[in-house]
Motif scaffolding. Structure first.
Motif, short mmCIF file in Angstrom:
data_model
loop_
_atom_site.label_atom_id
_atom_site.label_comp_id
_atom_site.label_asym_id
_atom_site.label_seq_id
_atom_site.Cartn_x
_atom_site.Cartn_y
_atom_site.Cartn_z
N ASP A 333 0.82 -1.21 0.00
CA ASP A 333 0.00 0.00 0.00
C ASP A 333 0.85 1.25 0.00
N SER A 334 0.19 2.34 -0.29
CA SER A 334 0.78 3.68 -0.21
C SER A 334 -0.13 4.54 0.66
N GLY A 335 0.04 4.39 1.98
CA GLY A 335 -0.73 5.22 2.91
C GLY A 335 -2.08 4.68 3.29
N TYR A 336 -2.27 3.37 3.22
CA TYR A 336 -3.59 2.81 3.53
C TYR A 336 -3.98 3.02 4.99
N TYR A 337 -3.14 2.62 5.91
CA TYR A 337 -3.51 2.74 7.32
C TYR A 337 -3.61 4.21 7.75
N GLU A 338 -2.70 5.03 7.27
CA GLU A 338 -2.74 6.46 7.60
C GLU A 338 -4.02 7.12 7.08
N MET A 339 -4.58 6.56 6.03
CA MET A 339 -5.81 7.11 5.45
C MET A 339 -6.94 7.19 6.47
#
Length: 535
Positions: A333-339
């Protein structure tokens, strides 16, 4: 009926992805009269259909590419470490144009059926358009993740808003600006597309049935020096991959997890986490076979997730508790959890709050109604066997593949299916498939199949069919190897668990690409003893 439909081809190859294109190239190079059939309007396979924003390969681009032509390797420049869909599709088109492969294809020809004529030893392949093509040999390069699933939810046909599938994304793209968007599914495509939608949409609701582990993809451009070094050592890099476990130059550490000091374990996991993506699934040689080692890796990943998510109640929902880490494919991912720290993003845990119905204006769960303008289905595929079983296939004595595989698929080396002479399946059940670099895997499998085709033609052999006892033995071996791992403890699409009514059985060969390749080499070098060759 088209004019070319009268005389049989030597080989019909179905699919225009990495495997299909390579097969067409090699068949034409060998002087065979080859025809390619493709449901899409152009080449690309997976990368033609999956155009959703954020679609990216989890294998390094320099490895996820053809190895058969040194000039091609030296002349193509990958811009990123992990290539995105547009660049991969550009590469596939470049290869098709460079070797003039499109002239062999009929595009917009979705295959719906194929039947074998016992007396003539000829296959007749039927397409959705009503066309028929005859051939001595048929090769299905239809992909292991190419049969999309639409979920069976009450009222799903009533939704009046915009409806999108990650697996069939519009070529012209989609704007989410000012829209209320729902994404159903948190597998690879859902995890990749959601952060991009979140940056544009007024509101994004992610509907999660099963949480998945995801590792950030540390993508960046290749430097000029790195590109020069890769070109200079490409041959050695490939040779290291040809018999490697996953058909890449990367391998696990040689030391088991618990044989390392805690600080050494932590450093090794940190290194692989920063290395990116699926590399984290092979830090230690025993993490997928020993639950204690697996737990060490899991705890590291859980701590990483918790550090990224502000609301720990949301983090609890995002952390998988139902399977050992890695036994479902680790996503990138590219920033999934931070989303989920964004104010316009919310998560619905469907195991706690099930969807009751889809209405014309949104989704009603057991606890709330969520108004939506757009629904995105990232609901996965009927993996491994789905593409073949959606085709009406009839072999010798009119045997139907769906009936023969009712209790689970049986193949020999994945290529051969008993009772289906002169028919071969690529990257399917019974092969390492998704457990290995699919491009090198495709080259290896097509080389093997076309060598058998050429052997038959040289020796005047009309039919080649896998022996039933060999297929049963291979399938038993495949399951025995899987039982020695933790993979069988997960309800994954490897097991067919995402498809209602599908037989639960581990489908890929998990013994490693190198070991699989050695089995194939032995079969070929010994003159195909496990195939019944009839003149």
């Amino acid at each position: 009926m088209h004019p070319e439909q009268g005389s049989p081809f030597d080989v019909v190859i179905i699919g225009a992805g990495f495997a299909g294109l390579y097969g067409v190239h090699q068949a034409a190079k060998a002087g065979l009269n080859v025809l390619g059939l493709e449901a899409g309007e152009d080449v690309g396979g997976t990368w033609f259909w999956n155009r959703y924003p954020g679609a990216r390969c989890d294998v390094e681009s320099v490895d996820y590419s053809y190895s058969f032509d040194e000039e091609l390797q030296q002349s193509w420049t990958w811009t990123e470490r992990f290539a995105a869909q547009p660049e991969i599709l550009d590469y596939i088109n470049h290869v098709a144009d460079r070797f003039d492969l499109k002239r062999h294809y009929r595009f917009g020809q979705r295959v719906v059926g194929a039947s074998f004529d016992d007396a003539a030893a000829i296959w007749t392949v039927r397409t959705e358009r009503g066309d028929e093509f005859r051939s001595q040999f048929v090769i299905f390069a239809t992909g292991c993740l190419s049969a999309p699933i639409k979920p069976n939810i009450p009222g799903i046909e009533s939704f009046a808003g915009e409806e999108l599938f990650t697996a069939q994304w519009p070529e012209q793209g989609v704007s989410f600006e000012g829209k209320r968007v729902g994404v159903i599914g948190t597998g690879s495509s859902g995890i990749q597309v959601s952060p991009i939608i979140a940056r544009e949409a007024e509101a994004l609701t992610v509907f999660q049935r099963s949480a998945n582990f995801s590792v950030p993809v540390p993508n960046r451009p290749w430097t000029e020096q790195e590109q020069a070094d890769i070109r200079a050592t490409y041959r050695q890099r490939r040779e290291k991959s040809y018999y490697a476990g996953a058909a890449t130059p990367h391998a696990s550490l040689e030391t088991k997890a618990l044989d390392l000091a805690p600080a050494e374990r932590e450093a090794a996991m940190e290194d692989r986490w920063n290395g990116g993506g699926v590399l984290f699934n092979k830090v230690f040689p025993d993490q997928n076979s020993d639950i204690t080692a697996n737990q060490v890796v899991r705890e590291f990943a859980v701590a990483k997730i918790r550090a990224k998510v502000d609301d720990q109640a949301v983090a609890d929902d995002l952390i998988p508790y139902d399977h050992p880490i890695g036994t479902k494919r680790i996503c990138t991912d590219s920033g999934y959890y931070e989303m989920f720290n964004r104010p316009n993003v919310s998560l619905v845990n469907l195991r706690r709050e099930a969807i009751e119905e889809v209405t014309p204006t949104g989704i009603r769960t057991a606890e709330q109604f969520i108004e939506l303008d757009t629904l995105v289905y990232a609901t996965g595929f009927d993996a491994m066997t789905g593409a073949l079983l959606r085709i009406d296939l009839h072999g010798a004595d009119d045997a139907r593949l769906g009936d023969l595989w009712a209790d689970g698929p049986v193949t020999y080396l994945g290529f051969g299916i008993p009772g289906f002479p002169n028919m071969f399946s690529i990257n399917s059940v019974g092969t390492p498939s998704v457990m290995a670099n699919m491009v090198l895997h495709s080259e290896q499998q097509l080389d093997w199949v076309l060598a058998l085709v050429q052997h038959c033609r040289d020796k005047g052999i009309r039919t080649a069919a896998a022996r039933e006892e060999a297929a049963v033995k291979w399938t038993d071996h495949l399951l025995e190897v899987a039982e020695g791992t933790l993979f069988v403890k997960a309800n994954s699409w490897y097991m067919g668990a995402n498809v209602e009514g599908k037989k639960r059985v581990f489908m890929p060969y998990i013994g490693g690409f190198g070991n699989y390749r050695r089995y194939c080499d032995e079969e070929r070098d010994n003159g195909y003893p496990n195939f019944e060759l009839s003149v």
